[in-house]
Design a protein around this motif. Structure first.
Motif: not given
Length: 293
Positions: A11-13, A23-35, A63-67
């Protein structure tokens, strides 16, 4: 990210000094998603209302980071992001769109092209890509109207406006008054368009409205006529010279309607409209007599 829940994503901010954080993420296939929550706050939208309209375009993300302090949040895909822009009534929506496009979505598209071996200027349109392009143009054009900043290269000249008012007030003049505008569009389907507006006085003698017939021609395709609109125009628009503004506002589609003709119009109005010329058309004994103004 085809499942309803996606875990272990980075997750990027994105931060903006005026709009805040998204907050935004991508799925590794160049698709973007926003919070979803972040966008609803910025665009002043009800989360409940948005979720009702975006069925099939929402995803739960962990998110990947459990923290991380946020877990299992709703994210919206690119299709849904553009629909939210259209739904928003905020005047700064177009600036939000430009910001997210520049900082997040456009780089993803460029990465996808690079992965396919395409240059930046190359365009590869699948059905889904074309749909996203249409939505992007729709969102931009809609919010150009909301912001009050129309893309007008050359407005109707004062002399032409005087001729138009004289034509309107002369009740004995039953000719057709025609206005032509050229449009340079940055959409993927059309580049150079001509909009012909035909104004005719109403048959029942009403003076508060006139009939309006609008045709759109593709100048890059042998003047192919691809869209026709029949409607009316109030006399107040003729008097104050706001014809182009009226057409751009009044003919805009409802946010719930997305038929192909409406999408064509949306993309056209996303370009720069410039006055071309006017003419008065009379028909006598089945022969057209045209007076250029």
């Amino acid at each position: 990210m085809k499942e309803s829940k996606q875990t272990n994503v980075k997750v990027r901010v994105l931060s903006h000094r005026e709009f805040g954080n998204v907050k935004v993420v991508n799925d590794g296939e160049y698709n973007g998603y926003a919070c979803l929550d972040d966008l609803c706050a910025i665009l002043n939208l009800s989360k409940k209302q948005v979720k009702e309209k975006l069925d099939g375009h929402l995803y739960t993300v962990s998110p990947k980071d459990p923290k991380e302090t946020f877990h299992d949040m709703d994210f919206v895909d690119e299709f849904g992001i553009y629909v939210m822009y259209i739904m928003s009534k905020e005047k700064n929506t177009i600036r939000v769109q430009e910001w997210l496009d520049k900082e997040f979505l456009k780089p993803l598209h460029e990465q996808a092209n690079a992965h396919l071996g395409l240059n930046k200027k190359d365009r590869l349109f699948t059905e889904s890509n074309l749909q996203l392009e249409v939505l992007r143009n729709m969102a931009t054009a809609t919010n150009v109207i909301k912001s009050g900043h129309f893309k007008i290269g050359k407005a109707i000249p004062e002399l032409t406006h005087s001729h138009l008012i004289g034509w309107w007030h002369n009740l004995n003049d039953q000719s057709i008054f025609m206005l032509q505008f050229n449009c340079q569009s940055d959409c993927c389907l059309y580049g150079n368009i001509r909009m012909n507006i035909y104004l005719r006085k109403m048959v029942d003698g009403r003076i508060d409205f006139c009939d309006m017939h609008i045709t759109f021609l593709d100048l890059d395709d042998d003047n192919h006529e691809f869209l026709v609109i029949d409607t009316i125009m109030p006399s107040s628009v003729i008097s104050d010279g706001s014809i182009l503004d009226y057409i751009m506002e009044d003919q805009f589609i409802d946010e719930d309607i997305m038929d192909q003709e409406s999408l064509d119009l949306i993309m056209i109005l996303n370009g720069t409209m410039s006055f071309h010329r006017s003419r008065r058309i009379e028909k006598k004994e089945q022969q057209g007599i045209i007076e250029f103004l």
